[in-house]
Design a protein around this motif. Structure first.
Motif, PDB file in Angstrom:
ATOM      1  N   CYS A 129       0.861  -1.174   0.000  1.00 18.14           N
ATOM      2  CA  CYS A 129       0.000   0.000   0.000  1.00 18.14           C
ATOM      3  C   CYS A 129       0.901   1.228   0.000  1.00 18.14           C
ATOM      4  CB  CYS A 129      -0.909   0.010   1.219  1.00 18.14           C
ATOM      5  SG  CYS A 129      -1.877   1.522   1.395  1.00 18.14           S
ATOM      6  N   ALA A 130       0.952   1.898  -1.128  1.00 17.32           N
ATOM      7  CA  ALA A 130       1.789   3.088  -1.266  1.00 17.32           C
ATOM      8  C   ALA A 130       0.971   4.324  -0.950  1.00 17.32           C
ATOM      9  CB  ALA A 130       2.357   3.169  -2.676  1.00 17.32           C
ATOM     10  N   ALA A 131       1.461   5.118  -0.026  1.00 13.91           N
ATOM     11  CA  ALA A 131       0.772   6.338   0.372  1.00 13.91           C
ATOM     12  C   ALA A 131       1.454   7.552  -0.244  1.00 13.91           C
ATOM     13  CB  ALA A 131       0.764   6.467   1.891  1.00 13.91           C
TER      14      ALA A 131
ATOM     15  N   TYR B  29      -8.290  -4.040   1.322  1.00 15.14           N
ATOM     16  CA  TYR B  29      -8.213  -2.584   1.305  1.00 15.14           C
ATOM     17  C   TYR B  29      -7.201  -2.084   2.311  1.00 15.14           C
ATOM     18  CZ  TYR B  29     -12.716  -2.836  -1.109  1.00 15.14           C
ATOM     19  OH  TYR B  29     -13.729  -3.103  -1.992  1.00 15.14           O
ATOM     20  N   CYS B  30      -6.485  -1.068   1.912  1.00 16.05           N
ATOM     21  CA  CYS B  30      -5.577  -0.352   2.793  1.00 16.05           C
ATOM     22  C   CYS B  30      -6.299   0.897   3.298  1.00 16.05           C
ATOM     23  CB  CYS B  30      -4.336   0.035   2.003  1.00 16.05           C
ATOM     24  SG  CYS B  30      -3.159   1.057   2.882  1.00 16.05           S
ATOM     25  N   ALA B  31      -6.078   1.243   4.553  1.00 13.13           N
ATOM     26  CA  ALA B  31      -6.731   2.407   5.137  1.00 13.13           C
ATOM     27  C   ALA B  31      -5.744   3.187   5.994  1.00 13.13           C
ATOM     28  CB  ALA B  31      -7.915   1.978   5.982  1.00 13.13           C
ATOM     29  N   ALA B  32      -5.993   4.471   6.116  1.00 16.05           N
ATOM     30  CA  ALA B  32      -5.118   5.320   6.932  1.00 16.05           C
ATOM     31  C   ALA B  32      -5.958   6.338   7.701  1.00 16.05           C
ATOM     32  CB  ALA B  32      -4.109   6.049   6.052  1.00 16.05           C
ATOM     33  N   ASP B  33      -5.441   6.739   8.832  1.00 14.72           N
ATOM     34  CA  ASP B  33      -6.116   7.770   9.616  1.00 14.72           C
ATOM     35  C   ASP B  33      -5.091   8.668  10.275  1.00 14.72           C
ATOM     36  OD1 ASP B  33      -9.025   8.401  10.472  1.00 14.72           O
ATOM     37  OD2 ASP B  33      -7.791   8.711  12.262  1.00 14.72           O
ATOM     38  N   ARG B  34      -5.505   9.903  10.516  1.00 13.33           N
ATOM     39  CA  ARG B  34      -4.581  10.891  11.082  1.00 13.33           C
ATOM     40  C   ARG B  34      -4.540  10.853  12.602  1.00 13.33           C
ATOM     41  NH1 ARG B  34      -6.671  16.292   8.508  1.00 13.33           N
ATOM     42  NH2 ARG B  34      -8.647  15.210   8.810  1.00 13.33           N
ATOM     43  N   THR B  35      -5.557  10.241  13.242  1.00 13.51           N
ATOM     44  CA  THR B  35      -5.609  10.341  14.693  1.00 13.51           C
ATOM     45  C   THR B  35      -5.841   9.021  15.407  1.00 13.51           C
ATOM     46  OG1 THR B  35      -7.991  10.779  14.630  1.00 13.51           O
ATOM     47  CG2 THR B  35      -6.518  12.694  14.536  1.00 13.51           C
ATOM     48  N   THR B  36      -6.306   8.001  14.712  1.00 20.06           N
ATOM     49  CA  THR B  36      -6.776   6.800  15.395  1.00 20.06           C
ATOM     50  C   THR B  36      -6.207   5.539  14.770  1.00 20.06           C
ATOM     51  OG1 THR B  36      -8.867   7.899  15.919  1.00 20.06           O
ATOM     52  CG2 THR B  36      -8.822   5.494  16.034  1.00 20.06           C
ATOM     53  N   MET B  37      -5.846   4.573  15.617  1.00 18.11           N
ATOM     54  CA  MET B  37      -5.614   3.210  15.152  1.00 18.11           C
ATOM     55  C   MET B  37      -6.738   2.360  15.719  1.00 18.11           C
ATOM     56  SD  MET B  37      -2.391   0.600  15.425  1.00 18.11           S
ATOM     57  CE  MET B  37      -2.591   0.306  17.168  1.00 18.11           C
TER      58      MET B  37
ATOM     59  N   VAL C  56       3.117   0.516   3.275  1.00 16.11           N
ATOM     60  CA  VAL C  56       2.772  -0.507   4.249  1.00 16.11           C
ATOM     61  C   VAL C  56       2.577  -1.817   3.494  1.00 16.11           C
ATOM     62  CG1 VAL C  56       1.033  -1.270   5.896  1.00 16.11           C
ATOM     63  CG2 VAL C  56       1.735   1.098   5.868  1.00 16.11           C
ATOM     64  N   TYR C  57       3.012  -2.888   4.124  1.00 15.60           N
ATOM     65  CA  TYR C  57       2.948  -4.201   3.488  1.00 15.60           C
ATOM     66  C   TYR C  57       2.079  -5.144   4.323  1.00 15.60           C
ATOM     67  CZ  TYR C  57       7.072  -2.305   1.180  1.00 15.60           C
ATOM     68  OH  TYR C  57       7.942  -1.494   0.489  1.00 15.60           O
ATOM     69  N   LEU C  58       1.533  -6.134   3.662  1.00 18.70           N
ATOM     70  CA  LEU C  58       0.830  -7.218   4.341  1.00 18.70           C
ATOM     71  C   LEU C  58       1.359  -8.518   3.758  1.00 18.70           C
ATOM     72  CD1 LEU C  58      -1.389  -7.866   6.456  1.00 18.70           C
ATOM     73  CD2 LEU C  58      -2.944  -8.157   4.516  1.00 18.70           C
ATOM     74  N   GLN C  59       2.192  -9.203   4.537  1.00 17.64           N
ATOM     75  CA  GLN C  59       2.700 -10.500   4.126  1.00 17.64           C
ATOM     76  C   GLN C  59       1.702 -11.559   4.558  1.00 17.64           C
ATOM     77  OE1 GLN C  59       5.553 -11.368   2.360  1.00 17.64           O
ATOM     78  NE2 GLN C  59       4.683 -13.432   2.384  1.00 17.64           N
ATOM     79  N   MET C  60       1.218 -12.311   3.587  1.00 17.23           N
ATOM     80  CA  MET C  60       0.185 -13.311   3.865  1.00 17.23           C
ATOM     81  C   MET C  60       0.736 -14.692   3.550  1.00 17.23           C
ATOM     82  SD  MET C  60      -3.144 -11.327   2.295  1.00 17.23           S
ATOM     83  CE  MET C  60      -2.601 -11.530   0.604  1.00 17.23           C
TER      84      MET C  60
ATOM     85  N   PHE D 120      -0.445 -13.798   8.953  1.00 14.56           N
ATOM     86  CA  PHE D 120      -0.237 -12.522   8.268  1.00 14.56           C
ATOM     87  C   PHE D 120       0.652 -11.627   9.115  1.00 14.56           C
ATOM     88  CE2 PHE D 120      -4.458 -12.322   5.643  1.00 14.56           C
ATOM     89  CZ  PHE D 120      -4.194 -13.599   5.167  1.00 14.56           C
ATOM     90  N   THR D 121       1.439 -10.794   8.439  1.00 15.31           N
ATOM     91  CA  THR D 121       2.295  -9.841   9.124  1.00 15.31           C
ATOM     92  C   THR D 121       2.202  -8.483   8.440  1.00 15.31           C
ATOM     93  OG1 THR D 121       3.849 -11.594   9.721  1.00 15.31           O
ATOM     94  CG2 THR D 121       4.633  -9.331   9.907  1.00 15.31           C
ATOM     95  N   ILE D 122       1.933  -7.454   9.223  1.00 16.42           N
ATOM     96  CA  ILE D 122       1.918  -6.090   8.704  1.00 16.42           C
ATOM     97  C   ILE D 122       3.264  -5.443   8.997  1.00 16.42           C
ATOM     98  CG2 ILE D 122       0.900  -5.108  10.811  1.00 16.42           C
ATOM     99  CD1 ILE D 122      -0.633  -3.133   9.001  1.00 16.42           C
ATOM    100  N   SER D 123       3.774  -4.703   8.042  1.00 14.48           N
ATOM    101  CA  SER D 123       5.033  -3.984   8.239  1.00 14.48           C
ATOM    102  C   SER D 123       4.982  -2.688   7.442  1.00 14.48           C
ATOM    103  CB  SER D 123       6.222  -4.840   7.795  1.00 14.48           C
ATOM    104  OG  SER D 123       6.141  -5.132   6.414  1.00 14.48           O
ATOM    105  N   ARG D 124       5.959  -1.831   7.686  1.00 14.00           N
ATOM    106  CA  ARG D 124       5.935  -0.545   7.005  1.00 14.00           C
ATOM    107  C   ARG D 124       7.365  -0.132   6.663  1.00 14.00           C
ATOM    108  NH1 ARG D 124       6.107  -0.371  12.050  1.00 14.00           N
ATOM    109  NH2 ARG D 124       7.407   1.149  13.118  1.00 14.00           N
TER     110      ARG D 124
END
Length: 123
Positions: free
Chosen positions: A22-24, A95-103, A79-83, A68-72
Motif C-alpha cells: 500500500c503506497a501512500a 483494502y488499505c486504510a489510513a487515519d490521522r488520529t486513530t488506530m 505498508v505491506y501485508l505478508q500473507m 499474516f504480518t503487517i510492516s511498514r
C-alpha cells in the motif's frame, strides 16, 4: 489529503503466500495509523491488521493471527501485508486504510481508503 494505492493481489493456491503493498502519497506526514481490511462477497468488511506509522505493536484479526504480518517502510511511505499459509476463506478484496488520529479495528474510523486489490485463494 492522503492517497493510497494497493498492489500485489492475485490468484494463489491454498498454502501459498502473497505480499500486498500500500503506497501512500500526499500529506503522509499527517498519518497516525495504517490498517488492512478485507471484504468478501456478501460479507461485511473485516479487520485484518493495523500498525502505528511511528512504530510499536501491531494488531491482527483473529482469523489471520500467526499467518499474516503487517510492516511498514517509512522512507517509502509504504505498508505491506505478508500473507502466508493462505486459505480459500482468505479470498476477498483487500483494502488499505489510513487515519490521522486513530488506530482501530473498526473500518469507519479510518479516513482514507485505497481502491482495493483482489486476492483469490484456490483450494
Amino acid at each position: 489529503q492522503v492517497q493510497l494505492v494497493e498492489s500485489g493481489g492475485g490468484l494463489v493456491r491454498a498454502g501459498g503466500s502473497l505480499r500486498l503493498s500500500c503506497a501512500a502519497s500526499g500529506r503522509t506526514s499527517s498519518m497516525y495509523a495504517m490498517g488492512w481490511f478485507r471484504q468478501a462477497p456478501g460479507k461485511e468488511r473485516e479487520f485484518v491488521a493495523a500498525t502505528r506509522w511511528s512504530g510499536g505493536r501491531e494488531y491482527y484479526g483473529d482469523s489471520v493471527k500467526g499467518r499474516f504480518t503487517i510492516s511498514r517502510d517509512n522512507a517509502k511511505t509504504t505498508v505491506y501485508l505478508q500473507m502466508n499459509s493462505l486459505k480459500p476463506e482468505d479470498t476477498a478484496v483487500y483494502y488499505c486504510a489510513a487515519d490521522r488520529t486513530t488506530m482501530s479495528t473498526i473500518s469507519y474510523r479510518y479516513e482514507y481508503w485505497g481502491q482495493g486489490t483482489q486476492v483469490t485463494v484456490s483450494s
